[in-house]
Write a protein that holds these residues in place. Structure first.
Motif, PDB file in Angstrom:
ATOM      1  N   LYS A 153     102.249  64.209  33.950  1.00 28.13           N
ATOM      2  CA  LYS A 153     102.047  65.663  34.361  1.00 28.13           C
ATOM      3  C   LYS A 153     102.768  66.031  35.867  1.00 28.13           C
ATOM      4  N   GLY A 154     103.277  64.984  36.530  1.00 26.11           N
ATOM      5  CA  GLY A 154     103.847  64.995  37.773  1.00 26.11           C
ATOM      6  C   GLY A 154     102.634  65.386  38.742  1.00 26.11           C
ATOM      7  N   ARG A 155     101.323  65.202  38.403  1.00 24.64           N
ATOM      8  CA  ARG A 155     100.282  65.205  39.276  1.00 24.64           C
ATOM      9  C   ARG A 155      99.830  64.015  40.117  1.00 24.64           C
ATOM     10  N   LEU A 156     100.528  62.878  39.781  1.00 28.79           N
ATOM     11  CA  LEU A 156     100.367  61.567  40.713  1.00 28.79           C
ATOM     12  C   LEU A 156     101.793  60.983  40.890  1.00 28.79           C
ATOM     13  N   PHE A 175      89.250  56.964  41.876  1.00 29.25           N
ATOM     14  CA  PHE A 175      90.286  57.172  42.855  1.00 29.25           C
ATOM     15  C   PHE A 175      91.219  58.385  42.445  1.00 29.25           C
ATOM     16  N   LEU A 176      91.366  58.251  41.142  1.00 27.89           N
ATOM     17  CA  LEU A 176      92.264  59.377  40.951  1.00 27.89           C
ATOM     18  C   LEU A 176      91.749  60.664  41.046  1.00 27.89           C
ATOM     19  N   ARG A 181      91.681  65.801  43.942  1.00 27.10           N
ATOM     20  CA  ARG A 181      90.789  66.749  44.778  1.00 27.10           C
ATOM     21  C   ARG A 181      91.458  66.954  46.099  1.00 27.10           C
ATOM     22  N   GLY A 182      92.436  66.350  46.342  1.00 28.16           N
ATOM     23  CA  GLY A 182      93.098  66.623  47.807  1.00 28.16           C
ATOM     24  C   GLY A 182      92.478  65.972  48.984  1.00 28.16           C
TER      25      GLY A 182
END
Length: 201
Positions: A153-156, A175-176, A181-182
């Motif tokens: 999804k392009g979040r990592l 860790f993810l 959570r920023g």
């Protein structure tokens, strides 16, 4: 199946013992091809490690090694002969770098090719990549499902995804969650944190 190709001299190992009349597990067909080629090129056998074992052509190999040649022409034994695997290899090579398959799809195809008997070096050669690229892609499949979803999804980021994939599975999701959570200023800081958590090898 045998093929003729240029292979790195540094990836070839001499046989651990002197040659003997015992030719097994070479088939008579392989042996005949090796003898016919002797004098023109060396003969090697592919190994599961990704390296090659010298079968015939000691003098040619020694000359190439002494001259510090990078590549040498070789007859390579026990290359996968399944035509479906070869078609897959060529299809994957045609898609790499086109953006038409995602990193995870690429990883899945590379793993399928290794399961069919291709070595990372051979996949890399066909795809115009380095063997390390093939291994890094395959290692993305070690991501837990949440990590694979975040990557898809392009979040990592891709680079961070690889570092996370090197963590033991129980550590990956916590860790993810920190990343999502920023809690990290950016990907470089998160990559550094992931490296510090990796088990010692």
């Amino acid at each position: 199946m045998t093929v003729t190709r240029m292979i790195p001299v540094g990836q070839i190992d001499r046989a651990p013992v002197p040659a003997s009349p015992q030719f097994d597990p070479m088939s008579f067909t392989e042996l005949a091809e090796a003898v016919a080629d002797l004098g023109k090129r060396i003969t090697v056998r592919r190994e599961a490690t990704g390296r090659y074992r010298l079968v015939m052509g000691e003098s040619q190999y020694a000359a190439a090694h002494a001259s510090r040649a990078h590549l040498i022409e070789a007859t390579v034994l026990n290359v996968p002969s399944d035509p479906r695997a070869l078609r897959l290899l060529r299809a994957v090579a045609g898609k790499v770098d086109t953006g038409e398959i995602s990193p995870l799809e690429e990883a899945a195809m590379f793993r399928r090719l290794t399961e069919a008997g291709y070595l990372p070096y051979e996949i890399a050669e066909e795809c115009g990549k380095f063997p390390t690229y093939i291994r890094w892609r395959i290692e993305l499949l070690d991501l837990v499902p949440a990590g694979q979803t975040a990557l898809s999804k392009g979040r990592l980021p891709l680079g961070l995804a690889w570092y996370v994939s090197r963590l033991p599975a129980p550590q990956q999701e916590p860790f993810l969650n920190r990343w999502l959570r920023g809690e990290f200023p950016g990907a470089p800081q998160a990559e550094y944190a992931a490296r510090t958590l990796q088990p010692a090898t």
